[in-house]
Design an enzyme around this catalytic site. Sequence first.
Site, short mmCIF file in Angstrom:
data_model
loop_
_atom_site.label_atom_id
_atom_site.label_comp_id
_atom_site.label_asym_id
_atom_site.label_seq_id
_atom_site.Cartn_x
_atom_site.Cartn_y
_atom_site.Cartn_z
N HIS A 28 0.84 -1.21 0.00
CA HIS A 28 0.00 0.00 0.00
C HIS A 28 0.88 1.26 0.00
O HIS A 28 0.70 2.16 -0.84
CB HIS A 28 -0.91 0.01 1.23
CG HIS A 28 -1.77 1.22 1.35
ND1 HIS A 28 -3.05 1.28 0.87
CD2 HIS A 28 -1.51 2.45 1.89
CE1 HIS A 28 -3.56 2.48 1.10
NE2 HIS A 28 -2.64 3.21 1.73
N GLU A 29 1.80 1.30 0.94
CA GLU A 29 2.68 2.47 1.04
C GLU A 29 3.61 2.55 -0.17
O GLU A 29 3.98 3.64 -0.61
CB GLU A 29 3.49 2.42 2.33
CG GLU A 29 2.64 2.46 3.60
CD GLU A 29 1.74 3.68 3.66
OE1 GLU A 29 2.12 4.74 3.14
OE2 GLU A 29 0.63 3.56 4.22
N HIS A 32 1.92 4.56 -2.86
CA HIS A 32 2.09 6.01 -2.67
C HIS A 32 3.51 6.45 -3.03
O HIS A 32 3.71 7.45 -3.72
CB HIS A 32 1.82 6.38 -1.20
CG HIS A 32 0.41 6.21 -0.78
ND1 HIS A 32 -0.66 6.74 -1.47
CD2 HIS A 32 -0.13 5.58 0.31
CE1 HIS A 32 -1.79 6.44 -0.84
NE2 HIS A 32 -1.49 5.74 0.24
#
Length: 447
Positions: A28-29, A32
Amino acid sequence: MFNLSGYWSLLYQVPIGLLGLSFLVFIHEAGHFLMAKALKVRVITFSIGFGKKLIRYRRGDTEYCISAIPFGGYVAMAGENPDQEEEDKPSDGNEFNAKPIPVRMAIAFAGPAVNIGFSVVALFLLYMWGVQEPKKTMVVGEVESSSAAAEAGVERGDVILALGGEPVRDWEALLQNIAVRGENPIDLRVERQGQIEELTLTPRMNPRLGIAMAGIFGEGEVYVHSVMANRPAAAVGMKAGDIIVEVEGVRVPSASALVEIINQSEGRPINLLVEREGERSNLEVTPVLDEGTERYVIGIFPAVNIPTVLVKRSAGEAFDRAISRNLEFGSAIFMTLKGILTGQIQAKALAGPIGILQMIASSLHYSVQRFVEFMALISTNLGVINLLPLAITDGGVILFLILEAIRGRPIKAATQMRINQIAVSFFIMLALFVTFHDILRVPWFLN
């Protein structure tokens, strides 16, 4: 009584669960991070976990670290937070807030998109590789007396065709659909001796689990999922995986029926015909009274093994199936939220950090298929929940950016901070609540 077996089981489950959850947080990170790098935004920190930084590594402008609190993670970008020390430095045009709104929205959207994309890819590969699916039609193995299913007229041997007008894929999907619909009447279509029967099922709330149930179970082998230490079953040598063929010479139709038979013994010795690795043996076990539930038990957690067959799909079929499963995962989130808001699902039915870690580890122990499916479920949940317009989610960031585009200027940092503080306080209270109920579900805590 404190159960050391359950304690060591939890110690095993925590690291396995943390690895699985940390992987989902990492991707997920990483979504980003990679989007920010691609769009020339300077990243200050890429952290798995929150709190004190335990392991640090710096490369270029970015510090990579693993932090003490493993539930979550973050990517800190220059200019993202007005209170960052980086704001005192001259702008080089690579700060988050210096970028156009579409760029910032793309960065916020990238994390959830990676989670949902991972779920699709994982399920696509799993379905091409092959999955175990029910071998037979959905035949009812048992209907609990005085249950919602019994009241609706469901009988043993019925074949379940549809629930709420929708075809039913398997028992797991059936139970999930019943749970999220709460205590509302549902149309149930069954086939009985070649005839189609239209029934109305009104589930009932299970006060211990906080979800609605029907009291209906599939036909299959009853086996021992786990054995509790220092209880009669362990004393006579029963092990996880044992198939319980008969009790006192009578075939066991379901796990709940076995539990009831044991309770009705009222402490008298009972004879079990147990099968292990193809060999059968008779075991005599004496139930004991459990003070917590005031029921007679032998210290096992029984389950039903529905006969399955390996199904492999073509690339096109696997992709369609992966997409449909993700749509099911996503819609279940909204149905669950609706159920909680309307009181059809009690908040204690939610799993907190401890519960999620346990379920990740348990799914891996059960099978690779169950592990991949559960990881895909959690990944989709992370993606969809992070897209909700809540103050501390990626969806909240996107909402603030939409408001900025409409107003022509950003919302004041102080206002955003107050909104975030209120949201954080709410989520902390919710996390404490569900964690409390997680602890109550841990076997070593209860015994």
